[in-house]
Design an enzyme around this catalytic site. Structure first.
Site, mmCIF file in Angstrom:
data_model
loop_
_atom_site.group_PDB
_atom_site.id
_atom_site.type_symbol
_atom_site.label_atom_id
_atom_site.label_comp_id
_atom_site.label_asym_id
_atom_site.label_seq_id
_atom_site.Cartn_x
_atom_site.Cartn_y
_atom_site.Cartn_z
ATOM 1 N N CYS A 35 14.018 -9.828 47.624
ATOM 2 C CA CYS A 35 12.950 -9.941 46.630
ATOM 3 C C CYS A 35 11.750 -10.672 47.231
ATOM 4 C CB CYS A 35 13.514 -10.728 45.436
ATOM 5 S SG CYS A 35 12.346 -11.107 44.122
ATOM 6 N N GLY A 36 10.584 -10.425 46.688
ATOM 7 C CA GLY A 36 9.390 -11.157 47.112
ATOM 8 C C GLY A 36 9.505 -12.653 46.858
#
Length: 179
Positions: A35-36
């Site tokens: 995930c970012g």
């Protein structure tokens, strides 16, 4: 009912009673490795190292419900997190946080918290994604994305919810306030 009334599953499949954390302040977080927001592991680890001796515990629950960003087995996720980010706080078995298969702890969390809104530059990206998944996302307690942090006081009560776009600095300030 409070957080210390629940039992969760460790990575090895054994049962962990959260009552063992009575008297501690908890940061309960659903995480993902792809995930970012995954670099928040470093910030969570720094906060944990700074405050664990004062009574902080970070409870890490990998979750693959948001865009399949936590693929792999519990062991693969753990190896990634310890190898890449050096985490030393407890990491539990992969779970679901929303829906029929959500673990009881997260059913309790989503029933007893509300969405706090997104902030910062990532909110521009996250809002349309979340709205596509849940048209009414602003009006319910469902977990919206990876790295939502729930703060629980020493009595097991939820005192704050921080969406993934909130700065760890704000999370740490809240933790220090209740330690």
């Amino acid at each position: 009912m409070n957080a210390f009334d629940f039992t969760v599953e460790a990575q090895d499949g054994s049962k962990v009673e959260l009552s063992q954390f009575k008297g501690k302040v908890l940061v309960i977080v659903n995480t993902a490795t792809g995930c970012g927001f995954t670099p928040q592991y470093s910030e969570l680890q720094e906060m944990y190292e700074e405050l664990k001796d004062k009574g902080l515990e970070v409870l890490d629950f990998p979750c693959n419900q948001f865009a399949d960003q936590a693929p792999g087995s519990d062991e693969e996720i753990h190896d990634f997190c310890t190898g890449r980010y050096g985490i030393t706080f407890p990491q539990y078995s992969k779970i679901e946080v929303n829906g029929d298969n959500a673990i009881p702890l997260y059913k309790w969390i989503t029933e007893n918290t509300k969405f706090e809104g997104f902030s910062g530059p990532m909110s521009v990206i996250l809002k349309p994604i979340v709205k596509k998944m849940d048209e009414d996302y602003k009006n319910n307690g469902k977990i919206k994305w990876n790295f939502t942090k729930i703060i629980v006081n020493r009595e097991g009560e939820i005192v704050a919810r921080f969406e993934p776009t909130a700065s760890i600095k704000k999370v740490a300030e809240k933790v220090k306030e209740i330690l």
